[in-house]
Design a protein around this motif. Structure first.
Motif, mmCIF file in Angstrom:
data_model
loop_
_atom_site.group_PDB
_atom_site.id
_atom_site.type_symbol
_atom_site.label_atom_id
_atom_site.label_comp_id
_atom_site.label_asym_id
_atom_site.label_seq_id
_atom_site.Cartn_x
_atom_site.Cartn_y
_atom_site.Cartn_z
ATOM 1 N N VAL A 1 0.873 -1.154 0.015
ATOM 2 C CA VAL A 1 0.042 0.023 0.112
ATOM 3 C C VAL A 1 0.973 1.219 0.177
ATOM 4 C CG1 VAL A 1 -1.872 1.257 1.314
ATOM 5 C CG2 VAL A 1 -2.007 -1.342 1.298
ATOM 6 N N PRO A 2 0.566 2.327 -0.944
ATOM 7 C CA PRO A 2 1.411 3.442 -0.729
ATOM 8 C C PRO A 2 1.101 4.254 0.438
ATOM 9 C CG PRO A 2 -0.481 3.606 -2.317
ATOM 10 C CD PRO A 2 -0.461 2.289 -1.841
ATOM 11 N N VAL A 3 2.268 5.012 1.076
ATOM 12 C CA VAL A 3 1.951 5.595 2.315
ATOM 13 C C VAL A 3 2.841 6.865 2.245
ATOM 14 C CG1 VAL A 3 3.787 4.157 3.630
ATOM 15 C CG2 VAL A 3 1.831 5.621 4.884
ATOM 16 N N SER A 4 2.338 7.930 2.544
ATOM 17 C CA SER A 4 3.108 9.167 2.609
ATOM 18 C C SER A 4 3.165 10.001 3.944
ATOM 19 C CB SER A 4 2.977 10.372 1.267
ATOM 20 O OG SER A 4 1.532 10.738 1.850
ATOM 21 N N LEU A 5 4.180 10.463 4.635
ATOM 22 C CA LEU A 5 4.185 10.795 5.822
ATOM 23 C C LEU A 5 5.214 11.607 6.036
ATOM 24 C CD1 LEU A 5 5.632 7.951 8.364
ATOM 25 C CD2 LEU A 5 5.578 7.552 6.186
ATOM 26 N N LEU A 6 5.645 11.989 7.022
ATOM 27 C CA LEU A 6 6.739 12.969 7.602
ATOM 28 C C LEU A 6 7.367 12.401 8.714
ATOM 29 C CD1 LEU A 6 5.440 16.681 8.016
ATOM 30 C CD2 LEU A 6 6.993 15.825 6.088
ATOM 31 N N VAL A 7 8.868 12.030 8.501
ATOM 32 C CA VAL A 7 9.492 11.449 9.802
ATOM 33 C C VAL A 7 10.553 12.474 9.975
ATOM 34 C CG1 VAL A 7 11.029 9.650 10.224
ATOM 35 C CG2 VAL A 7 9.015 8.952 8.732
ATOM 36 N N LEU B 1 3.150 -4.822 7.956
ATOM 37 C CA LEU B 1 4.487 -3.981 8.428
ATOM 38 C C LEU B 1 4.113 -3.097 9.611
ATOM 39 C CD1 LEU B 1 7.640 -3.713 8.037
ATOM 40 C CD2 LEU B 1 7.060 -1.532 6.771
ATOM 41 N N ASN B 2 4.636 -3.131 10.924
ATOM 42 C CA ASN B 2 4.462 -2.005 11.935
ATOM 43 C C ASN B 2 5.340 -0.860 11.677
ATOM 44 O OD1 ASN B 2 6.411 -2.431 13.753
ATOM 45 N ND2 ASN B 2 5.538 -4.364 14.343
ATOM 46 N N LEU B 3 4.847 0.242 12.282
ATOM 47 C CA LEU B 3 5.555 1.385 12.219
ATOM 48 C C LEU B 3 6.868 1.458 12.764
ATOM 49 C CD1 LEU B 3 5.756 4.390 11.373
ATOM 50 C CD2 LEU B 3 4.641 4.968 13.732
ATOM 51 N N ALA B 4 7.206 0.487 13.777
ATOM 52 C CA ALA B 4 8.429 0.260 14.351
ATOM 53 C C ALA B 4 9.530 -0.434 13.375
ATOM 54 C CB ALA B 4 8.442 -0.354 15.617
ATOM 55 N N ASP B 5 9.011 -1.531 12.794
ATOM 56 C CA ASP B 5 9.759 -2.022 11.779
ATOM 57 C C ASP B 5 10.113 -1.186 10.682
ATOM 58 O OD1 ASP B 5 10.161 -4.238 13.441
ATOM 59 O OD2 ASP B 5 8.581 -5.465 12.712
ATOM 60 N N PHE B 6 9.007 -0.534 10.226
ATOM 61 C CA PHE B 6 9.206 0.237 9.189
ATOM 62 C C PHE B 6 10.186 1.369 9.325
ATOM 63 C CE2 PHE B 6 7.916 4.620 7.189
ATOM 64 C CZ PHE B 6 8.116 4.206 5.595
ATOM 65 N N ARG C 1 12.771 1.128 11.346
ATOM 66 C CA ARG C 1 13.981 0.436 11.601
ATOM 67 C C ARG C 1 14.502 -0.096 10.490
ATOM 68 N NH1 ARG C 1 15.991 -0.803 16.403
ATOM 69 N NH2 ARG C 1 16.617 -2.798 15.352
ATOM 70 N N GLU C 2 13.501 -0.835 9.530
ATOM 71 C CA GLU C 2 14.288 -1.727 8.605
ATOM 72 C C GLU C 2 14.041 -0.703 7.237
ATOM 73 O OE1 GLU C 2 14.628 -5.222 9.178
ATOM 74 O OE2 GLU C 2 14.273 -4.923 11.026
ATOM 75 N N SER C 3 13.315 0.047 6.977
ATOM 76 C CA SER C 3 13.272 0.719 5.881
ATOM 77 C C SER C 3 13.858 2.000 5.740
ATOM 78 C CB SER C 3 11.505 0.956 5.290
ATOM 79 O OG SER C 3 10.765 -0.190 5.469
ATOM 80 N N LEU C 4 13.769 2.809 6.889
ATOM 81 C CA LEU C 4 14.495 4.112 7.163
ATOM 82 C C LEU C 4 15.569 4.012 7.966
ATOM 83 C CD1 LEU C 4 11.370 6.292 7.787
ATOM 84 C CD2 LEU C 4 12.330 5.467 5.510
ATOM 85 N N LYS C 5 16.105 2.643 8.369
ATOM 86 C CA LYS C 5 17.285 2.612 9.058
ATOM 87 C C LYS C 5 17.260 3.542 10.098
ATOM 88 C CE LYS C 5 18.510 -0.265 5.906
ATOM 89 N NZ LYS C 5 18.125 -1.812 6.050
ATOM 90 N N LEU C 6 16.136 4.105 10.948
ATOM 91 C CA LEU C 6 16.235 4.617 12.175
ATOM 92 C C LEU C 6 16.037 3.831 13.415
ATOM 93 C CD1 LEU C 6 13.898 7.656 11.125
ATOM 94 C CD2 LEU C 6 16.250 7.748 11.207
ATOM 95 N N SER D 1 4.920 2.469 18.678
ATOM 96 C CA SER D 1 5.127 2.133 17.189
ATOM 97 C C SER D 1 4.873 0.583 16.759
ATOM 98 C CB SER D 1 6.223 2.771 16.654
ATOM 99 O OG SER D 1 7.304 2.062 17.379
ATOM 100 N N CYS D 2 4.816 -0.315 17.770
ATOM 101 C CA CYS D 2 4.552 -1.709 17.423
ATOM 102 C C CYS D 2 3.279 -1.760 17.509
ATOM 103 C CB CYS D 2 5.320 -2.556 18.647
ATOM 104 S SG CYS D 2 4.495 -2.592 20.105
ATOM 105 N N LEU D 3 2.347 -1.008 17.912
ATOM 106 C CA LEU D 3 0.927 -1.136 17.890
ATOM 107 C C LEU D 3 0.277 -0.339 16.810
ATOM 108 C CD1 LEU D 3 -0.224 -1.581 21.649
ATOM 109 C CD2 LEU D 3 0.438 -3.302 19.992
ATOM 110 N N MET D 4 1.077 0.245 15.915
ATOM 111 C CA MET D 4 0.523 1.061 14.756
ATOM 112 C C MET D 4 1.125 0.595 13.467
ATOM 113 S SD MET D 4 0.642 5.010 14.793
ATOM 114 C CE MET D 4 0.152 5.741 13.314
ATOM 115 N N LEU D 5 0.316 0.517 12.626
ATOM 116 C CA LEU D 5 0.825 -0.217 11.098
ATOM 117 C C LEU D 5 1.349 1.040 10.366
ATOM 118 C CD1 LEU D 5 -2.409 -2.101 10.211
ATOM 119 C CD2 LEU D 5 -0.171 -3.159 11.134
ATOM 120 N N ALA D 6 2.366 0.685 9.521
ATOM 121 C CA ALA D 6 2.887 1.712 8.929
ATOM 122 C C ALA D 6 1.928 2.635 8.014
ATOM 123 C CB ALA D 6 4.013 1.220 7.972
#
Lengths: 293, 161
Positions: free
Chosen positions: B5-11, B24-29, B31-36, B62-67
């Motif tokens: 699913v496409p998603v756009s956000l500010l980090v 994909l939960n937000l925490a993993d997004f 960590r894994e996608s943005l390397k934060l 962020s583990c209880l929220m989906l990206a």
């Protein structure tokens, strides 16, 4: 763990959410705040095929008062209940209860509709809506219906909601000036699951209860409106009468045993809360004396 | 069906566009996608608080929220709070008082403590404990953490606004 794979649909309106529910039936789960659903999915206790995300439906969020009825939208978050002047004025019981619900980061996301639809017997808000004699407003493909809170909860994680229905709001009579409230729970640590809790609403006149609704939680498979309260209404409450009510309450409860407490301990704690509640609401501290017996 | 699913956000203020799997939960997004990787993943069911981030200014797990749920949101991680200098004094107080040992809980502790100090500038120790009660630390015994938060509140109170 991580949740198993699922499809995701972002509902664009309540009508759209209902269409998605009609199409997917019990293979779908509604996602609102996600503070109960996501843990259950991460622990692989449930694996829905599709999540219908209603989080963006602004029409379901907010607190209004109309013609003596307090209407709380299903997506109203715990933190909103905590900060709302309308809730503080018309349903302070909810405000008191929410301070016991988990922790700030959870309360920023969790919603009242989600908590009620999840129907965890140990959670605070279901017992509050039972004590407040609320109506649960649900919408389905065949229209809207209102379910009394005492009829809504059917068992552990079970409610009167059909798979194609969406909980949209909670309606409560506004608290009259004569109403008073009591909320207390036992938990191992603040924010943890309650071992036993009590949410109560009363009307007291000339030192007597003219109404008393006692909503106990974590004492059975659903929030319990205690019939034992009837013994204390329109009666001169003495220590002996309160003991009778406590015995009746203990008989009425069917608590579960788990790692937190035995059934006997839950029965005992429920009677302690009953005594504290009655003593507090009648402003007669001496009635609490039986607590340590 | 479970297609990306496409998603756009500010980090941390930076616009991000991504395609993410629904699961994909937000925490993993982060960590894994943005390397934060400052956002830590502990229990993955909302109990430990290590994954705490800010969404639109308020703390969440962020583990209880989906990206995908972060669509349109402004997410701030410990990297953002750290780089902006917003919590430099709090971080210094944690260091001075040994309010961390292994450091696993520290990002979540800092974000949660900063949240308390924003809402309640002069908390007593009880209020600090209560606000941090959803964040687990298995090293310090919490005393030093409460000390550090209390000291920061005091210093900020003495600092001219």
């Amino acid at each position: 763990m991580k949740a198993a794979a699922f499809a995701y649909a972002r509902a664009t309106s309540v009508v759209n959410a209902l269409e998605l529910l009609a199409a997917h039936g019990d293979k779908a789960k509604i996602l609102s705040g996600g503070q109960s659903l996501m843990p259950a999915m991460n622990l692989r206790l449930i694996s829905p095929d599709i999540l219908v995300d209603i989080g963006g439906l602004a029409e379901l969020r907010g607190i209004t008062v109309s013609a003596g009825v307090l209407i709380v939208g299903a997506l109203t978050r715990h933190v909103d209940l905590l900060k709302s002047p309308e809730i503080a004025l018309h349903a302070p019981l909810l405000r008191n209860a929410v301070t016991h619900v988990a922790h700030p980061a959870i309360r920023n996301r969790g919603t009242i509709g989600g908590s009620l639809a999840h129907a965890d017997p140990a959670s605070e808000l279901p017992a509050c809506v039972v004590a407040l004699d609320a109506m649960i407003v649900v919408r389905g493909s065949s229209g809207e219906r209102r379910i009394g809170a005492t009829e809504f909860f059917k068992g552990i994680y079970e409610t009167a909601l059909s798979p194609d229905e969406l909980l949209v709001a909670i309606e409560m009579p506004v608290a009259g000036k004569s109403s008073t409230f009591f909320f207390q729970e036992y938990a191992r640590r603040h924010g943890d699951y309650a071992v036993v809790g009590l949410a109560a609403r009363a009307v007291v006149a000339a030192g007597r209860f003219t109404d008393l609704r006692l909503g106990f939680f974590a004492v059975g498979d659903r929030p319990l409106l205690a019939a034992a309260a009837g013994r204390l209404i329109n009666a001169s409450v003495t220590s002996a009468l309160l003991s009778e009510a406590a015995t009746a309450l203990a008989d009425e409860l069917d608590p579960q045993e788990d790692q937190q407490a035995t059934a006997a301990m839950r029965r005992h704690l429920a009677t302690v809360l009953l005594r504290r509640c009655v003593a507090a609401l009648l402003a007669r501290p001496e009635l609490e004396a039986g607590v340590t017996k | 069906m479970s297609a990306p699913v496409p998603v756009s956000l500010l980090v941390n203020g930076e616009p991000i566009e991504a395609l993410v799997l629904p699961r994909l939960n937000l925490a993993d997004f982060l960590r894994e996608s943005l390397k934060l990787t400052g956002t830590h993943v502990g229990c993955e069911h909302g109990v430990c608080g290590a994954c705490t981030v800010r969404i639109d200014g308020e703390i969440v797990r962020s583990c209880l929220m989906l990206a995908v749920q972060a669509e349109g949101a402004s997410v701030e991680t410990i990297e953002g709070l750290s780089d902006s200098g917003e919590i430099a004094d709090l971080q210094a107080a944690f260091r001075e008082r040994n309010a961390l040992q292994c450091g696993y809980c520290t990002p979540g502790m800092l974000i949660t403590a900063q949240d308390l100090l924003k809402h309640l500038p002069v908390p007593d120790r009880q209020a600090i404990r209560e606000h941090l009660s959803g964040n687990y630390c298995r090293c310090t015994g919490y005393q030093a953490i409460v000390d550090a938060v209390e000291a920061t509140a005091k210093m900020r109170g003495e600092r001219p606004a």
